[in-house]
Design an enzyme around this catalytic site. Sequence first.
Site, PDB file in Angstrom:
ATOM      1  N   GLU A  83     -12.240   5.550   9.352  1.00  0.00           N
ATOM      2  CA  GLU A  83     -11.957   4.325   8.582  1.00  0.00           C
ATOM      3  C   GLU A  83     -11.824   4.625   7.094  1.00  0.00           C
ATOM      4  OE1 GLU A  83     -11.178   1.642   9.885  1.00  0.00           O
ATOM      5  OE2 GLU A  83     -11.981   1.745  11.917  1.00  0.00           O
ATOM      6  N   ASN A 130      -8.332   4.444   4.833  1.00  0.00           N
ATOM      7  CA  ASN A 130      -8.196   3.587   3.646  1.00  0.00           C
ATOM      8  C   ASN A 130      -7.618   4.350   2.456  1.00  0.00           C
ATOM      9  OD1 ASN A 130      -9.046   1.331   4.961  1.00  0.00           O
ATOM     10  ND2 ASN A 130     -11.110   1.311   4.085  1.00  0.00           N
ATOM     11  N   ARG A 165      -3.033  -4.250  10.034  1.00  0.00           N
ATOM     12  CA  ARG A 165      -4.412  -3.951   9.654  1.00  0.00           C
ATOM     13  C   ARG A 165      -5.208  -5.237   9.871  1.00  0.00           C
ATOM     14  NH1 ARG A 165      -3.158   0.519   9.432  1.00  0.00           N
ATOM     15  NH2 ARG A 165      -5.248   0.725  10.208  1.00  0.00           N
TER      16      ARG A 165
HETATM   17  N1  LIG Z   1      -9.698   3.543  -0.819  1.00  0.00           N
HETATM   18  C1  LIG Z   1      -9.247   2.315  -1.115  1.00  0.00           C
HETATM   19  N2  LIG Z   1      -8.428   2.125  -2.190  1.00  0.00           N
HETATM   20  C2  LIG Z   1      -7.955   0.892  -2.490  1.00  0.00           C
HETATM   21  N3  LIG Z   1      -8.234  -0.228  -1.786  1.00  0.00           N
HETATM   22  C3  LIG Z   1      -9.044  -0.114  -0.714  1.00  0.00           C
HETATM   23  C4  LIG Z   1      -9.588   1.158  -0.319  1.00  0.00           C
HETATM   24  N4  LIG Z   1     -10.354   0.972   0.775  1.00  0.00           N
HETATM   25  C5  LIG Z   1     -10.302  -0.343   1.054  1.00  0.00           C
HETATM   26  N5  LIG Z   1      -9.522  -1.015   0.170  1.00  0.00           N
HETATM   27  C6  LIG Z   1      -9.263  -2.479   0.156  1.00  0.00           C
HETATM   28  O1  LIG Z   1     -10.268  -3.124   0.931  1.00  0.00           O
HETATM   29  C7  LIG Z   1      -9.674  -3.900   1.984  1.00  0.00           C
HETATM   30  C8  LIG Z   1     -10.572  -3.874   3.214  1.00  0.00           C
HETATM   31  O2  LIG Z   1     -10.648  -2.574   3.790  1.00  0.00           O
HETATM   32  P1  LIG Z   1     -10.950  -2.414   5.342  1.00  0.00           P
HETATM   33  O3  LIG Z   1     -10.889  -0.980   5.688  1.00  0.00           O
HETATM   34  O4  LIG Z   1     -12.205  -3.151   5.659  1.00  0.00           O
HETATM   35  O5  LIG Z   1      -9.757  -3.205   6.049  1.00  0.00           O
HETATM   36  P2  LIG Z   1      -8.214  -2.778   6.162  1.00  0.00           P
HETATM   37  O6  LIG Z   1      -8.045  -1.344   5.824  1.00  0.00           O
HETATM   38  O7  LIG Z   1      -7.407  -3.753   5.398  1.00  0.00           O
HETATM   39  O8  LIG Z   1      -7.931  -2.991   7.730  1.00  0.00           O
HETATM   40  P3  LIG Z   1      -8.419  -2.017   8.924  1.00  0.00           P
HETATM   41  O9  LIG Z   1      -9.365  -1.010   8.341  1.00  0.00           O
HETATM   42  O10 LIG Z   1      -9.058  -2.911   9.916  1.00  0.00           O
HETATM   43  O11 LIG Z   1      -7.189  -1.395   9.453  1.00  0.00           O
HETATM   44  C9  LIG Z   1      -8.302  -3.275   2.185  1.00  0.00           C
HETATM   45  O12 LIG Z   1      -7.384  -4.209   2.735  1.00  0.00           O
HETATM   46  C10 LIG Z   1      -7.926  -2.881   0.759  1.00  0.00           C
HETATM   47  O13 LIG Z   1      -7.445  -3.982   0.028  1.00  0.00           O
HETATM   48 MG   LIG Z   2      -9.221   0.122   6.656  1.00  0.00          MG
END
Ligand SMILES: Nc1ncnc2c1ncn2[C@@H]1O[C@H](COP(=O)(O)OP(=O)(O)OP(=O)(O)O)[C@@H](O)[C@H]1O
Ligand SMILES: [Mg+2]
Lengths: 108, 149
Positions: free
Chosen positions: B50, B54, B113
């Site tokens: 995860e 990200n 996502r």
């Molecule tokens: N490394 C990162 N850099 C920039 N923004 C981030 C980063 N990690 C997370 N985010 C932000 O936080 C939000 C939530 O992250 P999360 O991993 O919980 O969900 P997601 O990536 O959108 O979906 P999923 O992980 O279920 O595929 C993301 O949509 C993004 O906007």
């Molecule tokens: Mg994610």
Amino acid sequence: MEIVTFAPYDQNKKALCAVLHGEIDHHTARPMRDAIDRHVLYEKPAILEISFEDVPLMDSSGIGLILGRTETMRLLGGGVVLSHLSGELSRVIRLSGIEKIKNITLLP
Amino acid sequence: MKAQLINEMKVRLPAISENESVARSLVSAFSASLNPTVEELADLRCAVSEAVTNCIVHAYVHKKESDARFFHLTVRLYDEGTVCVEIADRGCGIEDVEKARQPFFTTGKPEERCGMGFLVMESFTDSCRVRSKVGAGTTVILKKKFSRD
Ligand SMILES: Nc1ncnc2c1ncn2[C@@H]1O[C@H](COP(=O)(O)OP(=O)(O)OP(=O)(O)O)[C@@H](O)[C@H]1O
Ligand SMILES: [Mg+2]
């Protein structure tokens, strides 16, 4: 090795079964999605079964994959059956709460 | 007594999706000496997946193709059976970390996502800390203690 294989289409039940192979992450989810969608749009089944018997790991990309296919099946007036979920995969599924969605059925 | 560091690994990898499975494999190979159970290792692999995803999906969305896109993976093992995994990018950062951590919050809707990444990281580890600065990058620190016999 194919990333998704398909059981012969069941005309009577209008059921298409896609067997996924390998770990499901953001990298593999897209080709899996494309392969499933191609078959679904061709057969237009009433039931799409997705079998996880050969999936050792799945992260949240797998949930996105399931939700996306569920939406496609909903538009076709059908539903999705998830089968052969291991204990590990079930825990990710339970976290997501998707088992509460009406046209998703979980099989052991 | 303070936990003693017994082993440490640092790698820098391009932020491309091929490296999601590479990062998982590196973490499990490196943690194997702590004798985790199959389930503990699977949980850690999923949480790492995860955090790395990200970095690849979100951190560099505004960057040009030619810009450098990397993430740093650091794994530390402690004698009490604890593993600490740090995943850091030099990407766009997160404006409101608390909001981003809310279950099902996502800025990646069209790409299927679902906003479950942080929920998985929190549920499958003992602690998940996030440090982020807009324009500078994001660091996620995951800790998990293996039960051992
Ligand atoms: N490394 C990162 N850099 C920039 N923004 C981030 C980063 N990690 C997370 N985010 C932000 O936080 C939000 C939530 O992250 P999360 O991993 O919980 O969900 P997601 O990536 O959108 O979906 P999923 O992980 O279920 O595929 C993301 O949509 C993004 O906007
Ligand atoms: Mg994610």
